[in-house]
Design an enzyme around this catalytic site. Structure first.
Site, mmCIF file in Angstrom:
data_model
loop_
_atom_site.group_PDB
_atom_site.id
_atom_site.type_symbol
_atom_site.label_atom_id
_atom_site.label_comp_id
_atom_site.label_asym_id
_atom_site.label_seq_id
_atom_site.Cartn_x
_atom_site.Cartn_y
_atom_site.Cartn_z
ATOM 1 C CB CYS A 12 1.229 32.134 13.213
ATOM 2 S SG CYS A 12 -0.116 31.070 12.258
ATOM 3 C CB CYS A 85 3.367 35.553 12.272
ATOM 4 S SG CYS A 85 2.077 35.676 13.015
ATOM 5 C CB CYS A 92 -0.508 36.837 21.984
ATOM 6 S SG CYS A 92 -0.721 35.699 23.225
#
Length: 149
Positions: A12, A85, A92
């Site tokens: 996250c 999230c 990423c």
């Protein structure tokens, strides 16, 4: 034949709440089948006290966890990169190596303008949603891996 444990990295943004709770839940429920770690794209440097509190309420101790950067794990092999999230999923987009990607997003319970009790309830809601939604998804993922071997 003994099957190796699958390796999961939960990501996250801050690695302060959602990914920490997910790591604790996954380890408690599936730790005999997987190794699980968590990290953040921009680590907060702490684990949110309410994340620790709501996990303790269900018998899972994450008080020894620390907020980590995903860069700590860049050269480690993983079978699954799990983002919890939307920001981390966007930040990423590529992971070095053959790991499968999965996104199961949850809102950040620490960002809402709740009063103290409302904030605690939001953390509990995210925890409970992860238990009821995320764990079954990961159980199916593990079954799929085992069938493929």
């Amino acid at each position: 034949m003994v099957q190796r444990k699958r390796r999961i990295l939960v990501l996250c943004t801050g690695n302060a709440a959602r990914s920490q709770m997910a790591e604790g839940l996954i380890r408690a429920a599936l730790g005999d089948q997987v190794e699980v770690f968590s990290a953040g794209t921009r680590p907060a440097g702490y684990v949110h006290p309410l994340a620790i509190q709501v996990m303790k309420e269900i018998g899972i101790d994450i008080s020894g966890h620390r907020s980590k950067s995903l860069t700590e794990f860049l050269h480690e092999p993983f079978d699954l990169i799990l983002t919890v999230c939307d920001d981390a999923a966007e930040e990423c987009p590529i992971w070095p190596g053959p790991a499968e990607r999965m996104h199961v997003g949850y809102p950040d319970p620490g960002r809402w303008p709740w009063d103290e009790e409302g904030l605690l309830e939001e953390f509990r809601e995210i925890r409970d949603r992860m238990r009821s939604e995320l764990l079954p998804i990961l159980r199916r993922w593990i079954e799929r891996w085992e069938e493929g071997e």
